[in-house]
Write a protein that holds these residues in place. Structure first.
Motif, mmCIF file in Angstrom:
data_model
loop_
_atom_site.group_PDB
_atom_site.id
_atom_site.type_symbol
_atom_site.label_atom_id
_atom_site.label_comp_id
_atom_site.label_asym_id
_atom_site.label_seq_id
_atom_site.Cartn_x
_atom_site.Cartn_y
_atom_site.Cartn_z
ATOM 1 N N GLU A 21 0.829 -1.204 0.000
ATOM 2 C CA GLU A 21 0.000 0.000 0.000
ATOM 3 C C GLU A 21 0.861 1.251 0.000
ATOM 4 N N ARG A 22 0.196 2.356 -0.306
ATOM 5 C CA ARG A 22 0.794 3.680 -0.173
ATOM 6 C C ARG A 22 -0.153 4.526 0.665
ATOM 7 N N GLU A 23 0.403 5.296 1.568
ATOM 8 C CA GLU A 23 -0.413 6.254 2.324
ATOM 9 C C GLU A 23 -0.279 7.613 1.645
ATOM 10 N N CYS A 24 -1.438 8.195 1.300
ATOM 11 C CA CYS A 24 -1.472 9.464 0.568
ATOM 12 C C CYS A 24 -2.351 10.461 1.306
ATOM 13 N N SER A 25 -2.277 10.467 2.626
ATOM 14 C CA SER A 25 -3.188 11.282 3.432
ATOM 15 C C SER A 25 -2.836 12.763 3.445
ATOM 16 N N ILE A 26 -1.585 13.107 3.165
ATOM 17 C CA ILE A 26 -1.213 14.525 3.168
ATOM 18 C C ILE A 26 -1.654 15.133 1.843
ATOM 19 N N PRO A 59 5.631 1.764 3.283
ATOM 20 C CA PRO A 59 4.226 1.433 3.531
ATOM 21 C C PRO A 59 3.531 2.521 4.338
ATOM 22 N N SER A 60 2.293 2.239 4.783
ATOM 23 C CA SER A 60 1.566 3.175 5.635
ATOM 24 C C SER A 60 1.985 2.982 7.088
ATOM 25 N N PRO A 61 2.171 4.077 7.837
ATOM 26 C CA PRO A 61 2.491 3.933 9.256
ATOM 27 C C PRO A 61 1.276 3.530 10.090
ATOM 28 N N PHE A 62 0.139 3.359 9.442
ATOM 29 C CA PHE A 62 -1.131 3.114 10.136
ATOM 30 C C PHE A 62 -1.563 1.654 10.082
ATOM 31 N N GLY A 72 11.206 -3.257 -4.789
ATOM 32 C CA GLY A 72 12.291 -3.609 -5.694
ATOM 33 C C GLY A 72 11.830 -3.912 -7.098
ATOM 34 N N GLN A 73 10.596 -3.560 -7.435
ATOM 35 C CA GLN A 73 10.041 -3.842 -8.754
ATOM 36 C C GLN A 73 9.967 -2.566 -9.595
ATOM 37 N N THR A 103 7.567 -8.681 -1.167
ATOM 38 C CA THR A 103 7.980 -8.306 0.188
ATOM 39 C C THR A 103 8.163 -6.792 0.248
ATOM 40 N N LEU A 104 7.900 -6.229 1.408
ATOM 41 C CA LEU A 104 8.082 -4.790 1.618
ATOM 42 C C LEU A 104 9.314 -4.588 2.495
ATOM 43 N N THR A 105 10.296 -3.903 1.961
ATOM 44 C CA THR A 105 11.558 -3.705 2.671
ATOM 45 C C THR A 105 11.868 -2.214 2.765
ATOM 46 N N GLY A 106 12.123 -1.735 3.961
ATOM 47 C CA GLY A 106 12.473 -0.333 4.147
ATOM 48 C C GLY A 106 11.261 0.581 4.049
#
Length: 660
Positions: A226-231, A243-246, A305-306, A329-332
């Motif tokens: 996912e991507r967080e785009c709240s701002i 990723p999202s901190p939520f 990494g894609q 996988t989500l890294t970093g």
């Protein structure tokens, strides 16, 4: 594999696609309008085709011209980028008829997901969580009020064919609903040629989270986190992260699986994004599906990494996806800031002009996707985005810190830009903590952006940099005077740094590695190789790496650091004492004039000479970048003179009318 790709777009996204195509050994073709004759994407491509005047309606949006460019150059595929024709099913048909591959989803997905009403019905049938609302077409303003009363305020009015924040209004009551319906309808007509509006419940304390999906023509569908785009500001995304901190892992999986179900329901192929709104309790609801590559795709690329553009090209060529869901996988952590040509100190009005100075930041974990260069033009005809600045780190804190440093080092002159605002967001304690909602900017900057509001972790940094820069100026002056008999003098080293009404005495000495500055009984050791004229004062101050943009002005120095813009004067003790006696000259009273707040088109003039107007009454509407800006009276008055007419192209601060 495809042999030659034409990108039916411009700017940074065209450059982005060209970069991957060249990496894959695929030839490239650019198209350009009169305004883009010397644009970066034109220089990057192997071939370039002129397609018409500056206005996109006469160039980038003309399907026949794009198809003909493909035929003339032998391009066997088109990547549409985003915006323009990227979600236009007629464009898809035209390419099919010409035997040209469309690098994107099929017509069924484009048509069904491109209509927000239809897409919501399909999502409901696919088992995707949806927001309560009215999914049929709203007839008029009175109908909108009736529907909204039934749903319960607040509500969101949305253009069915909308996107990019255009044709959207939040209504908290009946009056705002009526006005919002008119504004949303006008923007929808201007931007999309489609005036259909629908209404749904407005979720309070919302977070905007989207899922990246990728599908091939062999039945494989996966999601890439996912991507967080709240701002956001005015429903336009400003900062995105992955990723999202939520989210927790369980919610991420639910959102991903629902997104894949929706993609399968419309036989989706290629890259797509399913957007959700989430509330404070982690309930999430479907907003829309974007059947194209998203502006914010780089943050997904960095954490997975894609190369999403490469995957789109391979899928369009008929290949299977080279990975399965278990391979994702989500890294970093990755952050993206959208750098716009706009003035945050004037309500973010668009800015146009030439990039007199332009230098992009570099360093570990820093990526810049841009379509401009020093000396290039930012045109009034297109979106004001200059570039996307992306940073990557092992964790969120590192990604944020790298973004702050990169923004400090991003040097743009010639047009106004939003870098100070972006940095102010990055260093805001609430952002650092990850306590985000789509109301963040409205909550934290309710009266607009002012650099004085930026909290500095060490306010002394700007003061000691100004003092060091001034000392070097004085040392050079002393050196030059030594060559003139009778004019020799040694440089002073005691000064007073003045910022607004605050006076800070300092002592400055040159050292082998830079400077020593004494301020407020504290010592500051500055290690730097900065020399006069350099725009970036890069240094280590007491072991902390800093980069301060600095300009010499008639009154002193202007410094830009971590979202703050500081005007500093460095004076002798006597001059500082005398300055307190200087008379204040108030600025000219411009209250009797209505000025255009931005360069744009005067699409409506609501008053005439001699007319009496009341406070709050609409006087004119100026359109810029397809967004309408209503200009209203700030007090009662009588129109004495009208100096502009509908259809005029206005410059910033150009007089539209004058009051008695």
């Amino acid at each position: 594999m495809l042999k030659k790709i034409l990108v039916a777009n411009r700017g940074e996204i065209a450059c982005r696609v060209f970069a991957t195509a060249k990496k894959m050994g695929i030839a490239t073709v650019a198209v350009y309008s009169d305004a883009d004759r010397d644009a970066l994407h034109v220089h990057m491509a192997d071939e370039a085709v002129h397609i018409g005047p500056a206005a996109s309606s006469e160039s980038y949006l003309v399907i026949e011209k794009i198809v003909q460019a493909c035929l003339d150059t032998g391009a066997d595929a088109v990547h549409p980028g985003y915006g323009f024709l990227s979600e236009n099913s007629k464009f898809h048909d035209a390419l099919d008829a010409a035997g040209i591959v469309f690098i994107g989803p099929g017509k069924k997905a484009i048509e069904s997901m491109g209509d927000k009403i239809t897409s919501k019905l399909i999502a409901q049938e696919a088992g995707v969580n949806c927001i309560p609302g009215y999914t049929d077409v709203v007839r008029d303003a009175e109908h909108a009020v009736e529907i909204s009363a039934g749903i319960g305020y607040p509500v969101m009015l949305k253009a069915s064919a909308g996107g990019g924040g255009k044709g959207m209004r939040v209504a908290m009551n009946e009056a705002e609903c009526r006005d919002g319906f008119e504004r949303a309808t006008n923007e929808a007509r201007s931007s999309f040629g489609d005036t259909r509006i629908f209404i749904e419940k407005y979720i309070q304390e919302p977070r905007h989270i989207e899922i990246q999906v990728m599908a091939d023509g062999h039945g494989n569908v996966i999601y890439l986190g996912e991507r967080e785009c709240s701002i956001q500001r005015r429903h336009q995304k400003v900062i995105e992260e992955a990723p999202s901190p939520f989210l927790d892992e369980a919610t991420r999986q639910k959102m991903g699986e629902q997104s894949c179900a929706l993609a399968r329901a419309v036989d989706y192929q290629s890259a797509g994004t399913v957007e959700f709104i989430a509330d404070a309790d982690m309930n999430f609801y479907f907003l829309e599906m974007n059947t194209r590559l998203q502006v914010e795709h780089p943050v997904t690329e960095l954490v997975t990494g894609q190369d999403l553009v490469e995957l789109m090209i391979r899928v369009a060529a008929g290949e299977k996806l080279p990975l399965t869901q278990s391979d994702v996988t989500l890294t970093g952590w990755a952050m993206e800031s959208r750098v716009y040509a706009e003035d945050p100190f004037r309500n973010f009005m668009p800015s146009t002009g030439r990039l007199v100075r332009y230098a992009e930041p570099q360093g570990d974990g820093v990526r810049v996707d841009s379509g401009v260069y020093e000396g290039g033009e930012v045109s009034m005809f297109y979106d004001p985005m200059i570039a996307k600045l992306i940073t990557y780190g092992d964790n969120r804190n590192q990604a944020v810190e790298r973004m702050v440093e990169a923004l400090d080092n991003y040097y743009i002159r010639g047009v106004n830009h939003n870098i100070s605002f972006l940095n102010a967001l990055m260093v805001h304690p609430r952002f650092v903590e990850g306590r985000l909602t789509t109301n963040f900017i409205a909550d934290e900057f309710p009266d607009g952006f002012n650099a004085d509001l930026v909290v500095q972790d060490d306010p002394a940094i700007a003061l000691v940099v100004a003092a060091a820069a001034h000392q070097l100026h004085q040392e050079r002056g002393s050196l030059l005077s030594g060559h003139l008999a009778g004019h020799e003098h040694a440089a002073e080293n005691s000064w007073v740094v003045m910022v607004a009404d605050q006076q800070s005495p300092v002592t400055v000495e040159l050292t082998d590695s830079g400077y020593w500055v004494g301020l407020n009984d504290q010592d500051y050791e500055i290690e730097t190789e900065w020399s006069l004229g350099q725009p970036l004062f890069q240094a280590s101050i007491n072991g902390k790496r800093v980069s301060v943009q600095i300009e010499t002005t008639a009154a002193g120095y202007k410094l830009f650091y971590r979202g703050a813009e500081i005007n500093a004067r460095v004076l002798s003790s006597r001059a500082a004492e005398l300055s307190s006696h200087m008379l204040y000259k108030p600025p000219a009273d411009m209250s009797k004039y209505l000025l255009s707040p931005m360069p744009g088109l005067l699409v409506k003039l609501a008053v005439m000479k001699g007319q009496e107007v009341k406070e709050g009454e609409e006087l004119a509407v100026v359109e810029a970048m397809k967004m309408e800006n209503s200009l209203r009276a700030i007090q009662d008055g009588i129109v004495a003179k009208v100096t502009a007419v509908e259809g005029d192209s206005l410059m910033v601060d150009e007089v539209i009318l004058e009051f008695e």
